[in-house]
Design a protein around this motif. Structure first.
Motif, PDB file in Angstrom:
ATOM      1  N   ALA A   1       1.521   6.583  -6.704  1.00  0.00           N
ATOM      2  CA  ALA A   1       0.602   7.400  -7.473  1.00  0.00           C
ATOM      3  C   ALA A   1       0.994   8.959  -6.881  1.00  0.00           C
ATOM      4  CB  ALA A   1      -0.937   7.041  -6.495  1.00  0.00           C
ATOM      5  N   LYS A   2       1.689   9.565  -6.260  1.00  0.00           N
ATOM      6  CA  LYS A   2       2.048  10.556  -5.670  1.00  0.00           C
ATOM      7  C   LYS A   2       3.135  11.216  -6.969  1.00  0.00           C
ATOM      8  CE  LYS A   2       1.955  14.292  -3.873  1.00  0.00           C
ATOM      9  NZ  LYS A   2       1.067  15.379  -3.913  1.00  0.00           N
ATOM     10  N   TYR A   3       3.607  10.086  -7.231  1.00  0.00           N
ATOM     11  CA  TYR A   3       4.642  10.426  -8.268  1.00  0.00           C
ATOM     12  C   TYR A   3       4.601  10.049  -9.782  1.00  0.00           C
ATOM     13  CZ  TYR A   3       7.117  12.369  -4.233  1.00  0.00           C
ATOM     14  OH  TYR A   3       7.578  13.323  -3.065  1.00  0.00           O
ATOM     15  N   ARG A   4       3.358   9.991 -10.130  1.00  0.00           N
ATOM     16  CA  ARG A   4       2.707   9.034 -11.087  1.00  0.00           C
ATOM     17  C   ARG A   4       3.777   9.721 -12.302  1.00  0.00           C
ATOM     18  NH1 ARG A   4      -2.874  10.331 -13.827  1.00  0.00           N
ATOM     19  NH2 ARG A   4      -3.027   8.602 -15.422  1.00  0.00           N
ATOM     20  N   GLY A   5       4.344   8.582 -13.322  1.00  0.00           N
ATOM     21  CA  GLY A   5       4.737   9.203 -14.544  1.00  0.00           C
ATOM     22  C   GLY A   5       6.448   9.548 -14.591  1.00  0.00           C
ATOM     23  N   ARG A   6       6.683   9.249 -12.992  1.00  0.00           N
ATOM     24  CA  ARG A   6       8.273   9.455 -12.787  1.00  0.00           C
ATOM     25  C   ARG A   6       9.200   8.256 -12.180  1.00  0.00           C
ATOM     26  NH1 ARG A   6       7.336  14.675  -9.445  1.00  0.00           N
ATOM     27  NH2 ARG A   6       9.970  14.621  -8.721  1.00  0.00           N
TER      28      ARG A   6
ATOM     29  N   VAL B   1       0.907  -1.303   0.185  1.00  0.00           N
ATOM     30  CA  VAL B   1       0.102  -0.195   0.404  1.00  0.00           C
ATOM     31  C   VAL B   1       0.837   1.168   0.242  1.00  0.00           C
ATOM     32  CG1 VAL B   1      -2.290   1.304   1.360  1.00  0.00           C
ATOM     33  CG2 VAL B   1      -2.262  -1.143   0.637  1.00  0.00           C
ATOM     34  N   ALA B   2       1.832   1.120   0.736  1.00  0.00           N
ATOM     35  CA  ALA B   2       2.908   2.691   1.138  1.00  0.00           C
ATOM     36  C   ALA B   2       3.390   2.949  -0.357  1.00  0.00           C
ATOM     37  CB  ALA B   2       3.831   2.094   1.742  1.00  0.00           C
ATOM     38  N   MET B   3       4.015   1.604  -1.028  1.00  0.00           N
ATOM     39  CA  MET B   3       4.361   1.668  -2.003  1.00  0.00           C
ATOM     40  C   MET B   3       3.417   1.946  -2.794  1.00  0.00           C
ATOM     41  SD  MET B   3       7.859   1.205  -2.662  1.00  0.00           S
ATOM     42  CE  MET B   3       9.016   0.105  -1.706  1.00  0.00           C
TER      43      MET B   3
ATOM     44  N   SER C   1       7.910   4.365 -12.363  1.00  0.00           N
ATOM     45  CA  SER C   1       8.313   3.153 -12.649  1.00  0.00           C
ATOM     46  C   SER C   1       9.543   1.808 -12.360  1.00  0.00           C
ATOM     47  CB  SER C   1       9.294   3.919 -14.004  1.00  0.00           C
ATOM     48  OG  SER C   1       8.598   4.567 -14.367  1.00  0.00           O
ATOM     49  N   VAL C   2      10.020   2.122 -10.848  1.00  0.00           N
ATOM     50  CA  VAL C   2      10.948   1.419 -10.131  1.00  0.00           C
ATOM     51  C   VAL C   2       9.797   0.323  -9.545  1.00  0.00           C
ATOM     52  CG1 VAL C   2      12.571   0.369  -8.243  1.00  0.00           C
ATOM     53  CG2 VAL C   2      12.402   2.724 -10.244  1.00  0.00           C
ATOM     54  N   ILE C   3       8.445   0.959  -8.929  1.00  0.00           N
ATOM     55  CA  ILE C   3       7.675   0.132  -7.993  1.00  0.00           C
ATOM     56  C   ILE C   3       6.682  -0.656  -8.873  1.00  0.00           C
ATOM     57  CG2 ILE C   3       5.322   0.690  -6.536  1.00  0.00           C
ATOM     58  CD1 ILE C   3       6.917   3.762  -5.414  1.00  0.00           C
ATOM     59  N   ARG C   4       6.178   0.247  -9.878  1.00  0.00           N
ATOM     60  CA  ARG C   4       5.612  -0.608 -11.406  1.00  0.00           C
ATOM     61  C   ARG C   4       6.138  -2.061 -11.935  1.00  0.00           C
ATOM     62  NH1 ARG C   4       3.742   2.754 -15.678  1.00  0.00           N
ATOM     63  NH2 ARG C   4       6.012   2.131 -16.630  1.00  0.00           N
ATOM     64  N   ILE C   5       7.125  -2.289 -12.157  1.00  0.00           N
ATOM     65  CA  ILE C   5       8.108  -3.023 -12.682  1.00  0.00           C
ATOM     66  C   ILE C   5       8.099  -4.363 -11.171  1.00  0.00           C
ATOM     67  CG2 ILE C   5      11.050  -3.753 -12.950  1.00  0.00           C
ATOM     68  CD1 ILE C   5      11.258  -1.485 -14.803  1.00  0.00           C
ATOM     69  N   LEU C   6       8.629  -3.801 -10.219  1.00  0.00           N
ATOM     70  CA  LEU C   6       8.595  -4.628  -8.727  1.00  0.00           C
ATOM     71  C   LEU C   6       7.316  -5.204  -8.582  1.00  0.00           C
ATOM     72  CD1 LEU C   6      10.347  -2.121  -5.937  1.00  0.00           C
ATOM     73  CD2 LEU C   6      11.354  -4.563  -6.933  1.00  0.00           C
ATOM     74  N   ALA C   7       6.239  -4.695  -9.155  1.00  0.00           N
ATOM     75  CA  ALA C   7       4.845  -5.010  -8.578  1.00  0.00           C
ATOM     76  C   ALA C   7       4.851  -6.192  -9.651  1.00  0.00           C
ATOM     77  CB  ALA C   7       4.173  -3.857  -8.566  1.00  0.00           C
ATOM     78  N   ILE C   8       5.316  -5.504 -10.761  1.00  0.00           N
ATOM     79  CA  ILE C   8       4.964  -6.683 -12.143  1.00  0.00           C
ATOM     80  C   ILE C   8       5.156  -7.913 -12.073  1.00  0.00           C
ATOM     81  CG2 ILE C   8       4.785  -6.955 -14.248  1.00  0.00           C
ATOM     82  CD1 ILE C   8       3.519  -4.186 -15.035  1.00  0.00           C
ATOM     83  N   ALA C   9       6.265  -7.972 -11.414  1.00  0.00           N
ATOM     84  CA  ALA C   9       7.137  -8.667 -10.827  1.00  0.00           C
ATOM     85  C   ALA C   9       6.296  -9.400 -10.061  1.00  0.00           C
ATOM     86  CB  ALA C   9       8.855  -8.341 -10.872  1.00  0.00           C
ATOM     87  N   GLY C  10       6.973  -8.777  -9.117  1.00  0.00           N
ATOM     88  CA  GLY C  10       5.420  -9.135  -7.696  1.00  0.00           C
ATOM     89  C   GLY C  10       3.913 -10.336  -7.960  1.00  0.00           C
ATOM     90  N   VAL C  11       4.207  -9.365  -8.874  1.00  0.00           N
ATOM     91  CA  VAL C  11       2.606 -10.538  -9.965  1.00  0.00           C
ATOM     92  C   VAL C  11       3.082 -11.981 -10.733  1.00  0.00           C
ATOM     93  CG1 VAL C  11       0.688 -10.356 -10.167  1.00  0.00           C
ATOM     94  CG2 VAL C  11       1.033  -8.914  -9.093  1.00  0.00           C
TER      95      VAL C  11
ATOM     96  N   ARG D   1      -2.250   2.392  -6.257  1.00  0.00           N
ATOM     97  CA  ARG D   1      -2.013   3.029  -7.119  1.00  0.00           C
ATOM     98  C   ARG D   1      -3.158   4.126  -7.798  1.00  0.00           C
ATOM     99  NH1 ARG D   1      -0.817   4.259 -12.193  1.00  0.00           N
ATOM    100  NH2 ARG D   1       0.493   5.528 -13.062  1.00  0.00           N
ATOM    101  N   ALA D   2      -3.835   2.328  -8.594  1.00  0.00           N
ATOM    102  CA  ALA D   2      -5.347   2.351  -9.331  1.00  0.00           C
ATOM    103  C   ALA D   2      -6.136   3.182  -8.533  1.00  0.00           C
ATOM    104  CB  ALA D   2      -5.326   1.362 -10.062  1.00  0.00           C
ATOM    105  N   ASN D   3      -6.107   3.111  -7.503  1.00  0.00           N
ATOM    106  CA  ASN D   3      -7.041   3.766  -6.755  1.00  0.00           C
ATOM    107  C   ASN D   3      -7.100   4.622  -6.262  1.00  0.00           C
ATOM    108  OD1 ASN D   3      -9.636   1.508  -6.819  1.00  0.00           O
ATOM    109  ND2 ASN D   3      -8.261   0.507  -4.991  1.00  0.00           N
TER     110      ASN D   3
END
Lengths: 526, 337
Positions: free
Chosen positions: B120-125, B113-115, B129-139, B224-226
């Motif tokens: 969300a706060k730093y959308r597009g920065r 949730v924190a990530m 991107s780093v968090i998105r990669i981590l999340a996709i890797a995790g899933v 992030r999405a919500n």
């Protein structure tokens, strides 16, 4: 402070989070536990299907041979004398091999302190014969006499090698009569990990499917006491996990390291990788009930299609040799003169053509939990394809494979791949009889082969083996020749036992006669 | 009350269906449970005798009704491979699994949730991107594969963490844990055995990280999405126009309204972790329900398989029920629907 200010230096925050996590990791990675003194830690895949020494017929032999003792231990192939005294110190047989006398060891006691005497031996053998998992080994036993506390006389209905039978891994332990009575009253008596043995170790704790702890029995008769008073055994079905436990120091020794890891471990100076002969042998049963596999020429042709060297290399990962029939090397009545099939695909094709076989499709089943079979069965499929035979391969759990093969032989598989080993070190009574002797209802004869001449040779050899082992060997060799020519099965390879021993320890050598066992009383620091 | 009754009756139906399907599947596959019980070299006569003792000679419907009746009376049968009562096996192993799920889920919720909020706060920065990669890797990374990788790196090469097990084996000789609740790490804390606590936490890191990967990824993407969706709502714009502080708008208005779906996903993820432990416990030789389940499946230990299925079904239902309650607390409209 505004929201923007709170997140104004994200890199700093990220670094702070990572640093905190690393600090936590570093603090946790400090060793907090001292080494347990006198504890030898082991990882093994050996499951416990029962703690009942009479019913025992599976991998729990790993523990049983430390808790219970037979009258004799059989030494590895090539070692003289052939037997070491266990609870019997001397033994002899009559000339006709039908009467055997055993003198029992003075001072041997069960773990509750009661003496090991002839009454206990009689009760154990009677119980094993009547209800034992391997009770059939006592088939020749007619009666047990106990002329004195330290003497047991075995009267047989036909000559049999009682020294060999009395040293069996299964069904030959001497059990405390109190335990035998207790289990007769309550069938679950042993299941929490109780024992009625006299061996150098006793069960200290048991967590089903997870761990077994053995403690040294202080009053054991041996003068050489074990170096390790506690053996802590983790049951770890997965070989890679067991290997990691050993290499990371969580356990001192792992017994189930995958063959695929041997090359890496050979390079590691901490370990010795030692290869032994084992009683494990891979066989493929042809379904001889169904055309065209009921034709020996077709079976011979299929036998000639295989590249045995590759099958042994891939299946046994380099630790295997092509088998000479269903009797593994190192186990009686193995005969190095029995011929082997070799790859001759052109000849095999010609033989199939002459037999009028065209567009043959056969169904192969193997035990999916056996990784060696999963590796080499595709080679059999390819070999058959090379001579124009299509193979459909089905990997299923052994229990399912076996159940299907027994249920409806006429519609069962065409080729059944199995890993087999003898119950005790007599592959004549076991492998040759169990795998290929005629039977009204299939049990382990899953080629469903019936041959009266073969049956007679094996039956006669079994009777002779108690009084004239050399004469019995000749008959067994003739029977094995018949298996070669009639080819009711594919004789694939003998698997080697590969042990990885930490150089820090001296661990008793693998004994082919007790393939699932480890003898912890002999473990010492190098 | 009517909603509660509906929930309970549907739960009962689900349990009946799960038990019936598992029972039928276990009986129709071509295998001999009696053989599994006495070992592969038992004689045909022994096997036949045991079939009668285990009631396997009776018609399947009768076997099923007997099973249901006995299960309701606390007799879940005996494991064919360990020969112990299934219920006892489950009770003995459940604390190890629940502790693992607790730590994994705590990690996933806190960091996920924190990530997500951070992304969300730093959308597009870059951070996003780093968090998105981590999340996709995790899933997307299978648990058993991730487990092996972490084991190889952190236990094998770096030797920072133990490769397997819940505690060092020596611990039971040097600092044995006094059993109070049955939850070993919790027991070590309340009995002041901090050597055991540290040792247990040290062993917990890799399995918990492996198990949490999927939930971490899911929660961070969800958060992030919500949050982005809520932040684009008119009432947020109005709040900002009224001059409310960004912190108040973000945490009090936006995050609270973004929470209900996250709670739902957290619940579902927790339920998912019950079966997720199957792989993770096997890789890490964790003495919980997961490794028991895998070994039972491999040996067609059908009483154990049915016991575990029942437990998993009950677990799912209880967690979903709790999620419904929390959801309703966060969004009172739920009760009105």
């Amino acid at each position: 402070m505004s929201m923007k200010t709170a997140f104004s230096s994200p890199r700093v925050r990220l670094i702070a989070v990572i640093s905190t996590a690393l600090l936590a990791v570093a603090s946790l990675s400090i060793p907090t536990v001292a080494q347990g003194a006198g504890v030898f830690k082991v990882a093994t895949s050996a499951a416990v299907t029962t703690w009942d020494p009479v019913q025992s017929f599976s991998t729990e032999a790993f523990y049983m041979t430390n808790i219970y003792e037979p009258l004799l231990w059989k030494n590895p192939d090539g070692v003289t004398p052939e037997y070491s005294p266990a609870l019997a110190t001397s033994w002899s047989s009559s000339k006709d091999g039908k009467t055997w006398t055993f003198k029992l060891r003075a001072g041997a006691t069960f773990h509750d302190g009661s003496p090991v005497n002839s009454a206990a031996v009689k009760a154990s053998f009677d119980s094993s014969k009547k209800i034992g998992g391997a009770g059939f080994i006592w088939d020749p036993l007619k009666s047990v006499e106990t002329p004195s506390d330290d003497t047991v006389v075995l009267n047989l209905s036909y000559a049999a090698p009682m020294d060999l039978i009395a040293s069996s891994t299964y069904g030959a332990y001497i059990v405390n009569p109190k335990a035998l009575a207790a289990v007769a009253a309550d069938s679950k008596y042993y299941e929490s990990g109780k024992d009625g043995g006299s061996g150098p170790y006793t069960i200290s704790s048991y967590k089903a499917g997870s761990s077994v702890v053995l403690s040294a029995y202080g009053k054991h008769w041996a003068t050489d006491k074990p170096d390790y008073s506690t053996i802590d055994i983790s049951i770890v079905p997965d070989g890679i996990t067991a290997q990691q436990m050993m290499t990371s120091g969580q356990v001192d020794w792992s017994t189930n390291i995958p063959l695929t890891s041997m090359a890496t471990l050979k390079k590691n100076k901490k370990y010795s990788v030692i290869q032994y002969k084992s009683p494990f042998n891979y066989v493929g049963y042809f379904n001889t009930l169904r055309a065209p596999l009921n034709n020996p020429v077709v079976r011979q042709a299929l036998s000639m299609a295989l590249n045995y060297r590759d099958i042994a290399a891939i299946g046994g990962q380099g630790y295997a040799t092509q088998a000479r029939g269903p009797v593994p090397a190192g186990i009686y009545p193995y005969d190095p003169a029995i011929p082997q099939y070799s790859m001759a695909r052109a000849k095999a094709k010609t033989m199939l053509d002459r037999a009028g076989v065209k567009n043959l499709t056969i169904k192969i089943t193997y035990a999916s939990e056996n990784s060696a079979e999963a590796r080499f069965v595709p080679l059999i499929k390819d070999a058959f394809a090379a001579i124009g035979v299509t193979a459909e391969v089905q990997g299923i759990l052994f229990n399912q494979q076996w159940a299907a093969a027994k249920k409806d032989p006429a519609n069962a598989q065409d080729l059944f791949i199995v890993k087999y080993w003898p119950t005790y070190s007599d592959a004549g009574v076991d492998n040759l009889w169990s795998l290929f002797h005629s039977s009204a209802k299939p049990f382990f004869n899953l080629s469903y082969w019936k041959n009266a001449a073969y049956d007679k040779l094996v039956d006669d050899a079994i009777e002779l083996s108690g009084s004239d082992k050399a004469a019995a060997q000749k008959l067994y060799s003739q029977a094995m020749m018949m298996l070669y020519t009639e080819a009711p099965g594919l004789y694939l390879y003998d698997e080697a036992q590969v042990s990885v021993v930490p150089k820090k320890f001296s661990i008793p050598k693998y004994n082919i006669n007790y393939p699932f066992s480890a003898f912890f009383a002999g473990v010492k620091l190098s | 009350m009517r909603i509660l009754w509906n929930r309970l009756s549907s739960a009962l139906l689900v349990l009946c269906a799960a038990s019936f399907i598992t029972f039928t599947l276990a009986r129709v596959i071509p295998s001999d449970p009696a053989l599994a019980y006495i070992g592969p070299k038992a004689t045909a006569a022994d096997s036949a005798k045991l079939r009668i003792t285990l009631g396997l000679d009776q018609p399947i419907p009768i076997q099923y009704f007997k099973y249901v009746w006995q299960t309701l009376h606390g007799n879940w049968g005996y494991s064919l491979s360990t020969k112990q009562p299934v219920l006892q096996e489950i009770i003995d192993r459940l604390p190890a699994t629940l502790e693992l799920i607790f730590f994994a889920m705590s990690f996933a919720v806190i960091f996920g949730v924190a990530m997500g909020v951070y992304a969300a706060k730093y959308r597009g920065r870059l951070q996003d991107s780093v968090i998105r990669i981590l999340a996709i890797a995790g899933v997307s990374m299978p648990a058993f594969w991730l487990g092996l990788l972490l084991q190889m790196l952190f236990a094998g090469r770096l030797a920072w963490f133990p490769a397997t097990g819940q505690f060092d084996i020596d611990l039971k000789y040097d600092n044995p844990i006094t059993k109070v609740t049955g939850f070993p790490i919790f027991d070590s804390i309340i009995t002041g055995n901090f050597a055991a606590t540290l040792n247990g936490l040290h062993h917990m890191v890799l399995p918990a990280l492996t198990l949490s990967a999927y939930s971490f990824g899911l929660l961070s993407r969800m958060a992030r999405a919500n949050l982005l969706e809520v932040m684009s709502q008119d009432y947020i714009k109005v709040a900002r126009a009224y001059g409310l502080s960004e912190r108040l708008v973000f945490f009090k208005l936006a995050l609270r309204n973004a929470l209900p779906p996250i709670v739902t996903v957290t619940g579902l993820s927790t339920a998912y972790l019950i079966t997720g432990t199957f792989f993770v416990e096997q890789v890490y030789n964790w003495p919980g329900i997961g490794s028991f389940a895998v070994n039972s499946l491999l040996s067609i230990d059908y009483p154990a398989i049915m016991g575990i299925t029942l437990l998993a079904a009950v677990g799912y239902l209880v967690i979903n029920f709790i999620v419904d309650l929390i959801h309703a607390k966060l969004d009172p409209r739920v009760w009105m629907r």
